[in-house]
Design a protein around this motif. Sequence first.
Motif, short mmCIF file in Angstrom:
data_model
loop_
_atom_site.label_atom_id
_atom_site.label_comp_id
_atom_site.label_asym_id
_atom_site.label_seq_id
_atom_site.Cartn_x
_atom_site.Cartn_y
_atom_site.Cartn_z
N ALA A 13 0.84 -1.20 0.00
CA ALA A 13 0.00 0.00 0.00
C ALA A 13 0.87 1.25 0.00
O ALA A 13 0.61 2.21 -0.72
CB ALA A 13 -0.93 0.00 1.21
N ARG A 14 1.92 1.23 0.81
CA ARG A 14 2.83 2.37 0.90
C ARG A 14 3.45 2.67 -0.47
O ARG A 14 3.56 3.81 -0.89
CB ARG A 14 3.94 2.06 1.91
N ARG A 15 3.78 1.60 -1.18
CA ARG A 15 4.42 1.78 -2.48
C ARG A 15 3.44 2.33 -3.51
O ARG A 15 3.80 3.16 -4.34
CB ARG A 15 4.98 0.43 -2.95
N LEU A 16 2.19 1.86 -3.43
CA LEU A 16 1.16 2.39 -4.33
C LEU A 16 0.94 3.88 -4.07
O LEU A 16 0.87 4.69 -5.01
CB LEU A 16 -0.16 1.63 -4.13
N ILE A 17 0.86 4.23 -2.79
CA ILE A 17 0.60 5.63 -2.42
C ILE A 17 1.79 6.50 -2.83
O ILE A 17 1.63 7.58 -3.37
CB ILE A 17 0.31 5.75 -0.91
N ARG A 18 3.00 5.99 -2.59
CA ARG A 18 4.19 6.76 -2.95
C ARG A 18 4.26 6.97 -4.47
O ARG A 18 4.62 8.04 -4.93
CB ARG A 18 5.46 6.08 -2.44
N THR A 19 3.89 5.92 -5.22
CA THR A 19 3.88 6.05 -6.68
C THR A 19 2.90 7.14 -7.11
O THR A 19 3.23 7.98 -7.96
CB THR A 19 3.49 4.70 -7.34
N ALA A 20 1.71 7.14 -6.50
CA ALA A 20 0.71 8.16 -6.83
C ALA A 20 1.24 9.55 -6.49
O ALA A 20 1.10 10.50 -7.27
CB ALA A 20 -0.59 7.90 -6.07
N TRP A 21 1.89 9.66 -5.33
CA TRP A 21 2.43 10.94 -4.88
C TRP A 21 3.52 11.44 -5.84
O TRP A 21 3.54 12.60 -6.23
CB TRP A 21 2.98 10.78 -3.46
#
Length: 420
Positions: A315-323
Amino acid sequence: MRQLSTLGGCTHPIRLDGHRTEYDIDTTTGEIGRVLRHLDSAALPAAQLLVRCNNRRTTRCAACAEVYRRDTFHLITAGLRGGKGTPEQVAAHPRVFATFTAPSFGPVHNCPSTGRPCRCGTHHDQDETALGTPLDPDTYDYEAAVLWNAHAGQLWRRFSTYLRREVAKRAGLSQRRFREHARVSFAKVAEYQKRGAVHFHAVIRLDGPGGGNTPPPPWATAELLTDAIKAAATKVRVDGPTIDGRAHTFTFGRQLDIRTIRSADFTGGEELTERAVAAYIAKYATKGAETATGALDRPLKFAAELAQLDISDHARRLIRTAWTLGARKSLEHLRLRAWAHMLGFRGHFSTKSRRYSTTLGALRNARAEWRRAQATADEPETTTYVLAHWAFAGTGLSDAEAWLAASLEPAPGTEGEPTT
Ligand SMILES: [Zn+2]
Ligand SMILES: [Zn+2]
Protein backbone atom coordinates in the motif's frame (compact mmCIF):
# COMPACT_ATOMS: atom_id res chain seq x y z
CA MET A 1 -29.95 13.92 25.54
CA ARG A 2 -32.75 14.75 23.12
CA GLN A 3 -30.39 16.90 21.09
CA LEU A 4 -27.83 14.10 20.90
CA SER A 5 -30.42 11.43 20.13
CA THR A 6 -31.29 13.13 16.80
CA LEU A 7 -27.77 12.30 15.62
CA GLY A 8 -28.64 8.62 15.47
CA GLY A 9 -25.24 7.58 16.80
CA CYS A 10 -23.11 9.86 14.59
CA THR A 11 -19.81 10.29 16.40
CA HIS A 12 -18.42 13.16 14.31
CA PRO A 13 -21.31 15.59 13.90
CA ILE A 14 -20.91 18.94 12.22
CA ARG A 15 -21.37 21.84 14.66
CA LEU A 16 -23.17 24.94 13.49
CA ASP A 17 -23.63 28.40 14.95
CA GLY A 18 -26.72 30.32 13.96
CA HIS A 19 -30.46 30.57 14.14
CA ARG A 20 -33.65 29.50 12.41
CA THR A 21 -37.03 31.17 12.65
CA GLU A 22 -40.24 29.80 11.24
CA TYR A 23 -43.09 32.24 10.54
CA ASP A 24 -46.73 31.70 9.88
CA ILE A 25 -48.01 32.93 6.49
CA ASP A 26 -51.48 34.35 6.09
CA THR A 27 -52.77 32.34 3.12
CA THR A 28 -55.24 35.05 2.07
CA THR A 29 -52.96 38.06 2.16
CA GLY A 30 -49.62 36.26 1.77
CA GLU A 31 -48.23 38.29 4.63
CA ILE A 32 -45.72 36.95 7.10
CA GLY A 33 -47.38 36.54 10.47
CA ARG A 34 -46.38 35.37 13.91
CA VAL A 35 -43.29 33.38 14.85
CA LEU A 36 -44.13 29.67 15.07
CA ARG A 37 -40.75 28.38 16.14
CA HIS A 38 -37.43 29.93 16.91
CA LEU A 39 -34.16 28.12 17.38
CA ASP A 40 -30.95 29.77 18.47
CA SER A 41 -27.86 27.57 18.65
CA ALA A 42 -26.53 29.46 21.70
CA ALA A 43 -29.61 28.36 23.67
CA LEU A 44 -29.08 24.66 22.89
CA PRO A 45 -27.48 22.41 25.54
CA ALA A 46 -24.48 21.74 23.28
CA ALA A 47 -24.34 25.50 22.57
CA GLN A 48 -24.38 24.63 18.87
CA LEU A 49 -26.65 22.85 16.44
CA LEU A 50 -25.34 19.34 15.78
CA VAL A 51 -26.00 17.66 12.45
CA ARG A 52 -24.96 14.25 11.20
CA CYS A 53 -21.64 14.04 9.35
CA ASN A 54 -23.18 11.71 6.72
CA ASN A 55 -19.77 10.20 6.00
CA ARG A 56 -20.12 7.02 3.98
CA ARG A 57 -16.96 5.36 5.30
CA THR A 58 -17.32 2.84 8.09
CA THR A 59 -13.88 3.76 9.41
CA ARG A 60 -14.89 7.42 9.74
CA CYS A 61 -18.38 7.16 11.25
CA ALA A 62 -19.96 3.76 11.79
CA ALA A 63 -23.48 5.13 12.33
CA CYS A 64 -23.59 7.38 9.25
CA ALA A 65 -21.97 4.69 7.08
CA GLU A 66 -24.71 2.31 8.22
CA VAL A 67 -27.40 4.76 7.08
CA TYR A 68 -25.56 5.13 3.77
CA ARG A 69 -25.36 1.35 3.39
CA ARG A 70 -29.09 0.96 4.01
CA ASP A 71 -29.97 3.76 1.62
CA THR A 72 -27.79 2.17 -1.05
CA PHE A 73 -29.50 -1.16 -0.38
CA HIS A 74 -32.91 0.44 -0.93
CA LEU A 75 -31.71 2.27 -4.02
CA ILE A 76 -30.37 -0.92 -5.61
CA THR A 77 -33.41 -2.93 -4.54
CA ALA A 78 -35.78 -0.33 -6.02
CA GLY A 79 -34.08 -0.76 -9.39
CA LEU A 80 -34.41 -4.54 -9.16
CA ARG A 81 -37.94 -5.06 -7.94
CA GLY A 82 -39.50 -1.62 -7.83
CA GLY A 83 -40.49 0.65 -4.99
CA LYS A 84 -39.57 4.21 -3.99
CA GLY A 85 -41.12 5.52 -7.21
CA THR A 86 -39.84 2.77 -9.53
CA PRO A 87 -42.55 0.43 -10.92
CA GLU A 88 -42.56 -3.21 -9.87
CA GLN A 89 -42.41 -4.41 -13.47
CA VAL A 90 -38.63 -3.76 -13.55
CA ALA A 91 -38.40 -7.20 -11.93
CA ALA A 92 -39.43 -8.68 -15.27
CA HIS A 93 -36.80 -6.75 -17.27
CA PRO A 94 -33.52 -8.49 -18.21
CA ARG A 95 -30.97 -7.75 -15.47
CA VAL A 96 -27.46 -8.97 -14.86
CA PHE A 97 -24.87 -8.52 -12.13
CA ALA A 98 -21.43 -8.00 -13.64
CA THR A 99 -17.96 -7.63 -12.17
CA PHE A 100 -15.24 -5.80 -14.09
CA THR A 101 -11.65 -6.20 -12.95
CA ALA A 102 -8.35 -4.49 -13.65
CA PRO A 103 -5.70 -6.29 -15.70
CA SER A 104 -2.63 -7.83 -14.10
CA PHE A 105 0.22 -5.58 -13.01
CA GLY A 106 2.38 -8.51 -11.98
CA PRO A 107 1.84 -11.81 -10.12
CA VAL A 108 0.46 -11.54 -6.56
CA HIS A 109 0.05 -13.99 -3.70
CA ASN A 110 -3.35 -15.67 -3.82
CA CYS A 111 -5.26 -18.69 -2.63
CA PRO A 112 -6.92 -20.27 -5.67
CA SER A 113 -10.39 -21.75 -5.10
CA THR A 114 -9.15 -24.89 -6.85
CA GLY A 115 -7.16 -25.78 -3.73
CA ARG A 116 -3.87 -25.50 -5.57
CA PRO A 117 -1.06 -23.64 -3.81
CA CYS A 118 -0.11 -20.03 -4.56
CA ARG A 119 2.58 -19.42 -7.19
CA CYS A 120 5.06 -18.98 -4.34
CA GLY A 121 4.47 -22.64 -3.45
CA THR A 122 2.64 -22.20 -0.14
CA HIS A 123 -1.04 -22.47 0.76
CA HIS A 124 -2.27 -19.11 2.07
CA ASP A 125 -5.18 -18.66 4.43
CA GLN A 126 -8.13 -16.49 3.37
CA ASP A 127 -7.19 -13.75 5.84
CA GLU A 128 -3.43 -13.74 5.40
CA THR A 129 -2.04 -10.24 4.94
CA ALA A 130 0.29 -11.43 2.17
CA LEU A 131 -2.69 -12.02 -0.13
CA GLY A 132 -2.82 -9.56 -3.01
CA THR A 133 0.73 -8.37 -2.45
CA PRO A 134 3.25 -8.85 -5.28
CA LEU A 135 5.44 -11.93 -5.47
CA ASP A 136 8.20 -9.57 -6.54
CA PRO A 137 7.59 -5.94 -5.55
CA ASP A 138 10.55 -4.80 -7.67
CA THR A 139 9.00 -5.97 -10.93
CA TYR A 140 5.37 -5.18 -10.01
CA ASP A 141 4.07 -2.43 -12.29
CA TYR A 142 3.14 0.19 -9.66
CA GLU A 143 3.04 3.00 -12.21
CA ALA A 144 0.45 1.23 -14.36
CA ALA A 145 -1.51 0.09 -11.30
CA VAL A 146 -1.95 3.65 -10.01
CA LEU A 147 -2.64 5.09 -13.45
CA TRP A 148 -5.22 2.38 -14.11
CA ASN A 149 -7.10 3.41 -10.97
CA ALA A 150 -6.87 7.02 -12.09
CA HIS A 151 -8.49 6.15 -15.44
CA ALA A 152 -11.00 3.58 -14.18
CA GLY A 153 -13.89 6.07 -14.13
CA GLN A 154 -13.22 7.11 -17.71
CA LEU A 155 -12.94 3.47 -18.75
CA TRP A 156 -16.36 2.79 -17.23
CA ARG A 157 -17.97 5.79 -18.96
CA ARG A 158 -16.61 4.70 -22.31
CA PHE A 159 -17.72 1.14 -21.63
CA SER A 160 -21.30 2.29 -21.05
CA THR A 161 -21.30 4.04 -24.43
CA TYR A 162 -19.90 0.93 -26.12
CA LEU A 163 -22.49 -1.21 -24.36
CA ARG A 164 -25.41 0.76 -25.81
CA ARG A 165 -23.76 0.39 -29.22
CA GLU A 166 -23.33 -3.38 -28.81
CA VAL A 167 -26.91 -3.89 -27.63
CA ALA A 168 -28.21 -1.82 -30.57
CA LYS A 169 -26.11 -3.84 -33.00
CA ARG A 170 -27.55 -7.13 -31.71
CA ALA A 171 -31.06 -5.76 -32.03
CA GLY A 172 -30.35 -4.70 -35.61
CA LEU A 173 -30.87 -1.03 -34.77
CA SER A 174 -28.85 2.08 -35.49
CA GLN A 175 -27.76 3.98 -32.37
CA ARG A 176 -30.19 6.75 -33.18
CA ARG A 177 -33.12 4.35 -33.54
CA PHE A 178 -32.03 2.43 -30.43
CA ARG A 179 -33.27 5.16 -28.07
CA GLU A 180 -36.76 4.77 -29.49
CA HIS A 181 -36.77 1.08 -28.53
CA ALA A 182 -34.75 0.53 -25.38
CA ARG A 183 -32.59 1.98 -22.62
CA VAL A 184 -29.68 0.55 -20.67
CA SER A 185 -29.72 1.46 -16.97
CA PHE A 186 -27.10 0.62 -14.39
CA ALA A 187 -26.02 1.08 -10.80
CA LYS A 188 -22.44 0.33 -9.90
CA VAL A 189 -20.09 0.35 -6.97
CA ALA A 190 -16.30 0.49 -6.90
CA GLU A 191 -14.41 -1.87 -4.67
CA TYR A 192 -10.70 -2.29 -4.00
CA GLN A 193 -9.20 -5.69 -4.51
CA LYS A 194 -6.54 -6.75 -2.02
CA ARG A 195 -3.86 -5.84 -4.56
CA GLY A 196 -5.14 -2.22 -4.49
CA ALA A 197 -6.78 -2.18 -7.92
CA VAL A 198 -10.29 -0.82 -8.21
CA HIS A 199 -12.90 -3.10 -9.68
CA PHE A 200 -16.55 -2.48 -10.43
CA HIS A 201 -19.69 -4.39 -9.55
CA ALA A 202 -22.71 -3.33 -11.54
CA VAL A 203 -26.37 -4.12 -11.94
CA ILE A 204 -27.18 -3.59 -15.62
CA ARG A 205 -30.80 -3.58 -16.78
CA LEU A 206 -32.51 -3.39 -20.16
CA ASP A 207 -35.68 -1.25 -20.23
CA GLY A 208 -38.12 0.02 -22.79
CA PRO A 209 -37.64 3.48 -24.36
CA GLY A 210 -39.06 5.28 -21.30
CA GLY A 211 -36.76 3.56 -18.79
CA GLY A 212 -38.11 1.40 -15.95
CA ASN A 213 -41.68 2.52 -16.64
CA THR A 214 -41.82 0.91 -20.07
CA PRO A 215 -41.55 -2.79 -20.96
CA PRO A 216 -38.44 -3.83 -22.85
CA PRO A 217 -38.82 -4.91 -26.50
CA PRO A 218 -39.22 -8.66 -27.21
CA TRP A 219 -35.61 -9.04 -28.39
CA ALA A 220 -34.28 -7.80 -25.04
CA THR A 221 -33.06 -10.85 -23.13
CA ALA A 222 -30.48 -11.41 -20.40
CA GLU A 223 -28.49 -13.49 -22.92
CA LEU A 224 -28.32 -10.64 -25.43
CA LEU A 225 -27.35 -8.24 -22.65
CA THR A 226 -24.63 -10.60 -21.40
CA ASP A 227 -23.23 -11.03 -24.90
CA ALA A 228 -23.20 -7.25 -25.47
CA ILE A 229 -21.46 -6.62 -22.12
CA LYS A 230 -18.75 -9.15 -23.03
CA ALA A 231 -18.17 -7.50 -26.40
CA ALA A 232 -18.13 -3.95 -25.00
CA ALA A 233 -15.85 -4.84 -22.06
CA THR A 234 -13.39 -6.56 -24.39
CA LYS A 235 -13.27 -3.69 -26.89
CA VAL A 236 -13.14 -0.70 -24.59
CA ARG A 237 -9.81 1.05 -24.08
CA VAL A 238 -8.64 4.45 -22.91
CA ASP A 239 -5.38 5.96 -24.07
CA GLY A 240 -3.40 7.23 -21.10
CA PRO A 241 -0.34 9.41 -20.74
CA THR A 242 3.12 8.70 -22.07
CA ILE A 243 5.59 8.61 -19.20
CA ASP A 244 9.34 8.51 -19.83
CA GLY A 245 8.70 7.24 -23.33
CA ARG A 246 6.19 4.60 -22.26
CA ALA A 247 2.65 4.98 -23.65
CA HIS A 248 -0.04 3.73 -21.29
CA THR A 249 -3.31 2.22 -22.52
CA PHE A 250 -6.01 1.05 -20.16
CA THR A 251 -8.39 -1.87 -20.56
CA PHE A 252 -10.40 -4.09 -18.24
CA GLY A 253 -8.83 -7.34 -17.10
CA ARG A 254 -9.76 -10.63 -18.75
CA GLN A 255 -11.61 -11.74 -15.64
CA LEU A 256 -15.20 -10.73 -16.33
CA ASP A 257 -18.05 -12.25 -14.41
CA ILE A 258 -21.63 -11.77 -15.60
CA ARG A 259 -24.61 -13.41 -13.92
CA THR A 260 -28.31 -13.14 -14.58
CA ILE A 261 -30.28 -11.84 -11.61
CA ARG A 262 -33.38 -13.92 -10.86
CA SER A 263 -36.34 -12.14 -9.35
CA ALA A 264 -36.92 -14.90 -6.88
CA ASP A 265 -36.36 -14.63 -3.17
CA PHE A 266 -38.06 -18.00 -2.94
CA THR A 267 -35.69 -20.04 -5.10
CA GLY A 268 -32.95 -20.21 -2.50
CA GLY A 269 -29.87 -22.26 -3.29
CA GLU A 270 -27.39 -21.13 -5.90
CA GLU A 271 -29.49 -18.52 -7.66
CA LEU A 272 -28.28 -14.95 -7.53
CA THR A 273 -31.18 -13.08 -5.98
CA GLU A 274 -32.07 -9.40 -5.99
CA ARG A 275 -31.55 -9.26 -2.25
CA ALA A 276 -28.07 -10.75 -2.41
CA VAL A 277 -27.03 -8.31 -5.14
CA ALA A 278 -28.39 -5.26 -3.27
CA ALA A 279 -26.73 -6.33 -0.01
CA TYR A 280 -23.43 -6.89 -1.78
CA ILE A 281 -23.36 -3.51 -3.50
CA ALA A 282 -24.50 -1.70 -0.35
CA LYS A 283 -21.73 -3.29 1.67
CA TYR A 284 -19.01 -2.07 -0.66
CA ALA A 285 -20.48 1.40 -0.96
CA THR A 286 -19.28 2.12 2.59
CA LYS A 287 -15.70 1.08 2.02
CA GLY A 288 -12.78 2.99 0.63
CA ALA A 289 -9.21 2.10 -0.15
CA GLU A 290 -8.68 1.33 3.53
CA THR A 291 -9.98 -2.17 2.85
CA ALA A 292 -6.89 -2.65 0.69
CA THR A 293 -4.48 -0.39 2.52
CA GLY A 294 -5.55 -1.21 6.07
CA ALA A 295 -5.63 2.22 7.64
CA LEU A 296 -5.52 5.27 5.47
CA ASP A 297 -8.95 6.83 4.93
CA ARG A 298 -8.13 10.49 4.35
CA PRO A 299 -5.86 12.54 2.08
CA LEU A 300 -2.17 12.94 2.79
CA LYS A 301 -0.77 16.42 3.30
CA PHE A 302 2.91 15.54 3.10
CA ALA A 303 4.81 12.60 1.69
CA ALA A 304 6.60 12.34 5.05
CA GLU A 305 3.34 11.20 6.70
CA LEU A 306 3.64 7.99 4.73
CA ALA A 307 6.53 6.69 6.83
CA GLN A 308 4.46 6.92 10.02
CA LEU A 309 1.39 5.09 8.75
CA ASP A 310 0.65 1.58 9.87
CA ILE A 311 0.00 0.16 6.40
CA SER A 312 1.45 -2.65 4.29
CA ASP A 313 4.60 -2.07 2.21
CA HIS A 314 2.51 -2.73 -0.90
CA ALA A 315 0.00 0.00 0.00
CA ARG A 316 2.83 2.37 0.90
CA ARG A 317 4.42 1.78 -2.48
CA LEU A 318 1.16 2.39 -4.33
CA ILE A 319 0.60 5.63 -2.42
CA ARG A 320 4.19 6.76 -2.95
CA THR A 321 3.88 6.05 -6.68
CA ALA A 322 0.71 8.16 -6.83
CA TRP A 323 2.43 10.94 -4.88
CA THR A 324 5.51 10.89 -7.13
CA LEU A 325 3.50 10.83 -10.35
CA GLY A 326 1.38 13.63 -8.91
CA ALA A 327 4.36 15.99 -9.21
CA ARG A 328 4.30 15.74 -13.01
CA LYS A 329 2.83 18.71 -14.81
CA SER A 330 1.46 16.50 -17.58
CA LEU A 331 -0.58 14.48 -15.07
CA GLU A 332 -1.98 17.49 -13.22
CA HIS A 333 -5.55 16.71 -14.36
CA LEU A 334 -5.43 13.35 -12.53
CA ARG A 335 -4.85 15.13 -9.15
CA LEU A 336 -2.82 12.14 -8.00
CA ARG A 337 -1.56 13.76 -4.80
CA ALA A 338 -5.05 14.65 -3.59
CA TRP A 339 -6.14 11.08 -4.36
CA ALA A 340 -2.99 9.23 -3.33
CA HIS A 341 -4.81 7.77 -0.29
CA MET A 342 -7.34 6.30 -2.77
CA LEU A 343 -4.43 4.80 -4.74
CA GLY A 344 -5.19 7.14 -7.63
CA PHE A 345 -8.92 6.48 -7.99
CA ARG A 346 -10.91 9.71 -7.81
CA GLY A 347 -14.25 8.49 -9.11
CA HIS A 348 -17.44 8.14 -7.15
CA PHE A 349 -17.87 5.00 -5.14
CA SER A 350 -21.39 4.31 -6.22
CA THR A 351 -22.93 5.77 -9.34
CA LYS A 352 -26.03 5.02 -11.33
CA SER A 353 -27.63 6.07 -14.55
CA ARG A 354 -30.50 8.57 -14.22
CA ARG A 355 -33.25 6.07 -14.95
CA TYR A 356 -32.04 3.22 -12.73
CA SER A 357 -34.19 4.04 -9.67
CA THR A 358 -34.43 6.70 -6.98
CA THR A 359 -31.51 8.77 -5.64
CA LEU A 360 -29.76 8.86 -2.26
CA GLY A 361 -30.84 12.51 -1.97
CA ALA A 362 -34.51 11.58 -2.44
CA LEU A 363 -34.23 8.90 0.24
CA ARG A 364 -32.60 11.37 2.65
CA ASN A 365 -35.30 13.98 2.00
CA ALA A 366 -38.04 11.43 2.55
CA ARG A 367 -36.50 10.49 5.88
CA ALA A 368 -36.13 14.13 6.97
CA GLU A 369 -39.74 14.81 5.98
CA TRP A 370 -40.96 11.79 7.89
CA ARG A 371 -39.10 12.96 11.00
CA ARG A 372 -40.48 16.49 10.64
CA ALA A 373 -43.98 15.06 10.27
CA GLN A 374 -43.48 13.02 13.44
CA ALA A 375 -42.29 16.07 15.34
CA THR A 376 -45.20 18.27 14.22
CA ALA A 377 -47.87 15.57 14.03
CA ASP A 378 -50.29 17.32 16.38
CA GLU A 379 -49.97 20.74 14.76
CA PRO A 380 -52.35 21.91 12.03
CA GLU A 381 -50.84 22.02 8.53
CA THR A 382 -49.72 25.52 7.69
CA THR A 383 -47.72 27.38 5.09
CA THR A 384 -44.62 28.77 6.70
CA TYR A 385 -41.71 31.04 5.92
CA VAL A 386 -38.30 30.05 7.22
CA LEU A 387 -35.44 32.41 7.85
CA ALA A 388 -32.20 30.75 8.80
CA HIS A 389 -28.51 31.40 8.94
CA TRP A 390 -25.92 28.81 9.92
CA ALA A 391 -22.13 28.95 10.02
CA PHE A 392 -19.67 26.07 10.38
CA ALA A 393 -18.26 25.97 13.90
CA GLY A 394 -16.35 22.69 13.95
CA THR A 395 -16.85 18.94 14.12
CA GLY A 396 -17.08 16.20 16.71
CA LEU A 397 -18.42 15.83 20.22
CA SER A 398 -16.98 17.05 23.51
CA ASP A 399 -15.96 14.32 25.98
CA ALA A 400 -19.12 14.87 28.02
CA GLU A 401 -21.34 14.79 24.91
CA ALA A 402 -19.61 11.64 23.66
CA TRP A 403 -20.15 9.96 27.02
CA LEU A 404 -23.81 10.94 27.05
CA ALA A 405 -24.31 9.96 23.40
CA ALA A 406 -22.88 6.50 24.02
CA SER A 407 -25.66 5.81 26.55
CA LEU A 408 -28.47 6.64 24.12
CA GLU A 409 -30.72 4.53 21.94
CA PRO A 410 -31.08 5.96 18.41
CA ALA A 411 -34.12 8.22 17.97
CA PRO A 412 -37.00 6.89 15.83
CA GLY A 413 -36.47 7.50 12.15
CA THR A 414 -32.70 7.66 12.40
CA GLU A 415 -32.04 3.96 12.51
CA GLY A 416 -33.34 2.91 9.09
CA GLU A 417 -34.81 -0.52 8.45
CA PRO A 418 -33.17 -3.90 8.89
CA THR A 419 -31.70 -5.23 5.69
CA THR A 420 -30.60 -8.79 6.22
ZN1 LIG B 1 -21.59 10.63 11.31
ZN1 LIG C 1 2.05 -16.80 -2.16
